[in-house]
Write a protein that holds these residues in place. Structure first.
Motif, short mmCIF file in Angstrom:
data_model
loop_
_atom_site.label_atom_id
_atom_site.label_comp_id
_atom_site.label_asym_id
_atom_site.label_seq_id
_atom_site.Cartn_x
_atom_site.Cartn_y
_atom_site.Cartn_z
N GLN A 50 -46.44 38.54 103.02
CA GLN A 50 -45.56 38.06 104.09
C GLN A 50 -46.09 36.73 104.63
O GLN A 50 -47.31 36.53 104.69
CB GLN A 50 -45.50 39.04 105.27
CG GLN A 50 -44.82 40.35 104.99
CD GLN A 50 -44.83 41.26 106.22
OE1 GLN A 50 -45.74 41.22 107.04
NE2 GLN A 50 -43.82 42.11 106.31
N LEU A 90 -38.11 37.24 97.89
CA LEU A 90 -37.88 38.60 98.40
C LEU A 90 -38.84 39.59 97.75
O LEU A 90 -39.22 39.43 96.59
CB LEU A 90 -36.44 39.04 98.13
CG LEU A 90 -35.35 38.27 98.87
CD1 LEU A 90 -33.98 38.61 98.29
CD2 LEU A 90 -35.39 38.57 100.35
N LYS A 95 -36.41 43.18 100.38
CA LYS A 95 -37.02 43.00 101.71
C LYS A 95 -37.53 41.57 101.87
O LYS A 95 -38.04 40.97 100.93
CB LYS A 95 -38.15 43.99 101.92
CG LYS A 95 -37.68 45.43 101.99
CD LYS A 95 -38.82 46.37 102.29
CE LYS A 95 -38.29 47.80 102.37
NZ LYS A 95 -39.36 48.74 102.67
N HIS A 96 -37.41 41.07 103.09
CA HIS A 96 -37.86 39.71 103.38
C HIS A 96 -39.38 39.59 103.31
O HIS A 96 -40.10 40.48 103.78
CB HIS A 96 -37.40 39.29 104.78
CG HIS A 96 -35.92 39.16 104.91
ND1 HIS A 96 -35.24 39.54 106.03
CD2 HIS A 96 -34.99 38.68 104.05
CE1 HIS A 96 -33.96 39.30 105.87
NE2 HIS A 96 -33.79 38.79 104.67
N LYS A 97 -39.84 38.48 102.75
CA LYS A 97 -41.26 38.15 102.76
C LYS A 97 -41.54 36.99 103.72
O LYS A 97 -42.64 36.83 104.20
CB LYS A 97 -41.72 37.79 101.34
CG LYS A 97 -41.69 38.99 100.40
CD LYS A 97 -42.07 38.62 98.99
CE LYS A 97 -43.55 38.44 98.86
NZ LYS A 97 -44.00 38.29 97.46
N GLY A 153 -36.02 36.04 106.43
CA GLY A 153 -36.05 36.81 107.67
C GLY A 153 -36.63 36.06 108.85
O GLY A 153 -37.19 36.68 109.76
#
Length: 165
Positions: A50, A90, A95-97, A153
Motif C-alpha cells: 500500500q 490494484l 482492492k486498492h493499493k 483509493g
C-alpha cells in the motif's frame, strides 16, 4: 548483449549460480547497510502493498501471514535516497493499493517520492505540506483519467498537460 562471452559463475545461497558481469561489484550485507545508513544510495526502487495519499509506505507485512523479516526496506526508506515504488495498481480482488491511509503496518511515514504502476505515474511531495495531494504525472497509453480515478483509493490532482508514459 552480455559484455563478456562467458559470465563467471559465483556462489549463491540457492543454486543455480548467478552470472557475474565484468565491471559489476559484490559486497556483504554489512557493507550494504553501511552504504544505506551512510546515505550513499541515491535511489531506492521497491514494491509496495500500500501507498497512502501522504506518501506513507507499507510493504513488509500482512498481519497474520508468515514473514521472514522486514529486510532492509526500513533502512532504505529512512535514508536520504529518492524512493520510487513500482507495483501493480490494484491488489488481488481489485482492492486498492493506492489508498487514503495505509491499513497495513508502515515501513516508513511520508517517504515515497514516486509510484509507477501499469496505469500511470504519481509524484508525491514528501517534504511539502502534509495535506498535499499526489500528482498523476503521466498516464499509460489507452487509459483514461476516469479509469485511474476508479482504480485509485486516494485523491490526486492531474498534471496539465498530462503526458503519456
Amino acid at each position: 548483449p552480455h559484455p563478456h562471452p562467458h559470465p563467471l559463475p559465483l556462489p549463491h545461497p540457492h543454486p543455480p549460480p548467478h552470472p557475474h558481469t565484468l565491471g559489476s561489484s559484490l559486497f556483504s550485507s554489512s557493507e550494504s547497510f553501511a552504504m544505506i545508513r551512510g546515505s550513499h544510495v541515491d535511489v531506492t526502487i521497491l514494491g509496495a502493498l500500500q501507498v497512502a495519499q501522504n506518501g506513507d509506505l507499507a510493504n513488509w507485512i500482512i498481519p497474520g501471514k508468515m514473514v521472514k523479516g522486514m529486510g532492509g526496506a526500513m533502512d532504505l526508506v529512512a535514508s536520504d535516497s529518492r524512493v520510487v515504488v513500482t507495483m501493480e495498481h490494484l491488489a488481488k480482488g481489485g482492492k486498492h493499493k493506492l489508498v487514503e491511509s495505509c491499513s497495513l503496518p508502515l515501513t516508513g511515514a511520508r517517504v515515497v517520492d514516486r509510484v509507477i504502476t501499469e496505469m500511470g505515474v504519481f509524484d508525491f511531495d514528501k517534504n511539502g505540506p502534509a495535506d498535499a495531494l499526489p500528482v498523476l504525472a503521466e498516464i499509460a497509453p489507452g487509459v483514461t483519467v476516469d479509469e485511474v480515478r476508479e482504480a485509485t483509493g486516494m485523491e490526486f490532482v492531474v498534471a496539465d498537460p498530462l503526458p503519456t508514459m
